[in-house]
Design a protein around this motif. Structure first.
Motif, PDB file in Angstrom:
ATOM      1  N   PHE A  56       0.780  -1.236   0.000  1.00  0.00           N
ATOM      2  CA  PHE A  56       0.000   0.000   0.000  1.00  0.00           C
ATOM      3  C   PHE A  56       0.813   1.289   0.000  1.00  0.00           C
ATOM      4  O   PHE A  56       0.244   2.365  -0.161  1.00  0.00           O
ATOM      5  CB  PHE A  56      -0.941   0.024   1.210  1.00  0.00           C
ATOM      6  CG  PHE A  56      -1.847  -1.161   1.301  1.00  0.00           C
ATOM      7  CD1 PHE A  56      -2.828  -1.376   0.347  1.00  0.00           C
ATOM      8  CD2 PHE A  56      -1.718  -2.074   2.328  1.00  0.00           C
ATOM      9  CE1 PHE A  56      -3.667  -2.474   0.428  1.00  0.00           C
ATOM     10  CE2 PHE A  56      -2.554  -3.178   2.413  1.00  0.00           C
ATOM     11  CZ  PHE A  56      -3.531  -3.376   1.465  1.00  0.00           C
ATOM     12  N   ARG A  59       0.458   3.702  -3.034  1.00  0.00           N
ATOM     13  CA  ARG A  59      -0.909   4.212  -3.156  1.00  0.00           C
ATOM     14  C   ARG A  59      -1.201   5.265  -2.085  1.00  0.00           C
ATOM     15  O   ARG A  59      -1.841   6.288  -2.346  1.00  0.00           O
ATOM     16  CB  ARG A  59      -1.900   3.057  -3.069  1.00  0.00           C
ATOM     17  CG  ARG A  59      -1.799   2.124  -4.270  1.00  0.00           C
ATOM     18  CD  ARG A  59      -2.587   0.850  -4.084  1.00  0.00           C
ATOM     19  NE  ARG A  59      -4.021   1.094  -3.974  1.00  0.00           N
ATOM     20  CZ  ARG A  59      -4.891   0.158  -3.630  1.00  0.00           C
ATOM     21  NH1 ARG A  59      -4.486  -1.088  -3.386  1.00  0.00           N
ATOM     22  NH2 ARG A  59      -6.179   0.436  -3.555  1.00  0.00           N
ATOM     23  N   ALA A 104      -7.600  -2.529   2.162  1.00  0.00           N
ATOM     24  CA  ALA A 104      -7.580  -2.348   0.700  1.00  0.00           C
ATOM     25  C   ALA A 104      -8.922  -1.817   0.198  1.00  0.00           C
ATOM     26  O   ALA A 104      -8.963  -0.963  -0.696  1.00  0.00           O
ATOM     27  CB  ALA A 104      -7.222  -3.656   0.009  1.00  0.00           C
ATOM     28  N   VAL A 105     -10.003  -2.284   0.766  1.00  0.00           N
ATOM     29  CA  VAL A 105     -11.341  -1.821   0.372  1.00  0.00           C
ATOM     30  C   VAL A 105     -11.507  -0.343   0.721  1.00  0.00           C
ATOM     31  O   VAL A 105     -11.972   0.457  -0.102  1.00  0.00           O
ATOM     32  CB  VAL A 105     -12.437  -2.684   1.052  1.00  0.00           C
ATOM     33  CG1 VAL A 105     -13.817  -2.077   0.865  1.00  0.00           C
ATOM     34  CG2 VAL A 105     -12.398  -4.105   0.511  1.00  0.00           C
ATOM     35  N   LEU A 107      -9.100   1.865   1.251  1.00  0.00           N
ATOM     36  CA  LEU A 107      -8.156   2.635   0.438  1.00  0.00           C
ATOM     37  C   LEU A 107      -8.705   2.858  -0.969  1.00  0.00           C
ATOM     38  O   LEU A 107      -8.639   3.969  -1.503  1.00  0.00           O
ATOM     39  CB  LEU A 107      -6.805   1.912   0.395  1.00  0.00           C
ATOM     40  CG  LEU A 107      -5.690   2.591  -0.400  1.00  0.00           C
ATOM     41  CD1 LEU A 107      -5.383   3.973   0.152  1.00  0.00           C
ATOM     42  CD2 LEU A 107      -4.446   1.713  -0.384  1.00  0.00           C
ATOM     43  N   ALA A 108      -9.280   1.828  -1.544  1.00  0.00           N
ATOM     44  CA  ALA A 108      -9.869   1.955  -2.885  1.00  0.00           C
ATOM     45  C   ALA A 108     -11.008   2.973  -2.903  1.00  0.00           C
ATOM     46  O   ALA A 108     -11.160   3.761  -3.836  1.00  0.00           O
ATOM     47  CB  ALA A 108     -10.342   0.604  -3.392  1.00  0.00           C
ATOM     48  N   GLU A 111      -9.448   6.402  -2.785  1.00  0.00           N
ATOM     49  CA  GLU A 111      -8.842   6.693  -4.103  1.00  0.00           C
ATOM     50  C   GLU A 111      -9.899   7.112  -5.118  1.00  0.00           C
ATOM     51  O   GLU A 111      -9.661   8.028  -5.911  1.00  0.00           O
ATOM     52  CB  GLU A 111      -8.067   5.471  -4.613  1.00  0.00           C
ATOM     53  CG  GLU A 111      -6.783   5.222  -3.870  1.00  0.00           C
ATOM     54  CD  GLU A 111      -6.112   3.923  -4.241  1.00  0.00           C
ATOM     55  OE1 GLU A 111      -4.878   3.884  -4.249  1.00  0.00           O
ATOM     56  OE2 GLU A 111      -6.827   2.912  -4.513  1.00  0.00           O
ATOM     57  N   ARG A 112     -11.063   6.468  -5.087  1.00  0.00           N
ATOM     58  CA  ARG A 112     -12.140   6.850  -6.011  1.00  0.00           C
ATOM     59  C   ARG A 112     -12.572   8.290  -5.762  1.00  0.00           C
ATOM     60  O   ARG A 112     -12.874   9.028  -6.698  1.00  0.00           O
ATOM     61  CB  ARG A 112     -13.319   5.901  -5.891  1.00  0.00           C
ATOM     62  CG  ARG A 112     -13.116   4.577  -6.597  1.00  0.00           C
ATOM     63  CD  ARG A 112     -14.395   3.760  -6.685  1.00  0.00           C
ATOM     64  NE  ARG A 112     -14.961   3.412  -5.388  1.00  0.00           N
ATOM     65  CZ  ARG A 112     -14.567   2.372  -4.635  1.00  0.00           C
ATOM     66  NH1 ARG A 112     -13.601   1.576  -5.065  1.00  0.00           N
ATOM     67  NH2 ARG A 112     -15.144   2.120  -3.480  1.00  0.00           N
ATOM     68  N   ARG A 115     -10.047  10.901  -7.420  1.00  0.00           N
ATOM     69  CA  ARG A 115      -9.760  10.858  -8.860  1.00  0.00           C
ATOM     70  C   ARG A 115     -10.174  12.122  -9.517  1.00  0.00           C
ATOM     71  O   ARG A 115     -10.940  12.887  -9.184  1.00  0.00           O
ATOM     72  CB  ARG A 115     -10.469   9.669  -9.506  1.00  0.00           C
ATOM     73  CG  ARG A 115      -9.744   8.412  -9.161  1.00  0.00           C
ATOM     74  CD  ARG A 115     -10.241   7.280 -10.000  1.00  0.00           C
ATOM     75  NE  ARG A 115      -9.517   6.104  -9.540  1.00  0.00           N
ATOM     76  CZ  ARG A 115      -9.961   4.892  -9.630  1.00  0.00           C
ATOM     77  NH1 ARG A 115     -11.116   4.661 -10.192  1.00  0.00           N
ATOM     78  NH2 ARG A 115      -9.276   3.884  -9.212  1.00  0.00           N
TER      79      ARG A 115
END
Length: 115
Positions: A56, A59, A104-105, A107-108, A111-112, A115
């Motif tokens: 990670f 990211r 991870a979920v 973090l994703a 990140e969305r 964007r």
């Protein structure tokens, strides 16, 4: 004309108040330390931290750059994460992996938003 519109949007975005929770805080609460999934054994904890950074680190650094560009410096990234550790057991590796999947979920999702 387009340049003026872009400048107006940039000024407007910079005048918005920062979010209630900055990225560093959200990542802190989603992290394996807060889930009690980091080992109390120093050697195992170091290995787990290396694994976390490998998976990670880039990211998180990219999110930090985006957050800083949008809202200014976030001192939360400079804080030392404190949390509870877990004693070695047959399920401690599985608990750590589950914590990484859960992180991870989250973090994703962050990140969305960036964007």
């Amino acid at each position: 004309m387009i340049a003026l519109l872009g400048l107006a949007l940039l000024v407007q975005a910079q005048s918005l108040p920062p979010p209630v929770q900055r990225v560093s805080e959200r990542l802190h609460y989603a992290g394996p330390y807060q889930q009690g999934a980091i080992s109390c054994d120093r050697n195992i904890a170091k290995r787990q931290q290396r694994e976390f950074e490998r998976r990670f680190g880039k990211r998180i650094a990219a999110l930090e750059r985006r957050d800083n560009a949008k809202w200014g410096a976030d001192p939360g990234f400079d804080m030392i994460a404190l949390g509870r550790c877990s004693r070695a057991s047959a399920s401690s590796d599985a608990k750590f992996e589950a914590a990484l999947r859960k992180f991870a979920v989250e973090l994703a999702a962050i990140e969305r938003e960036y964007r």
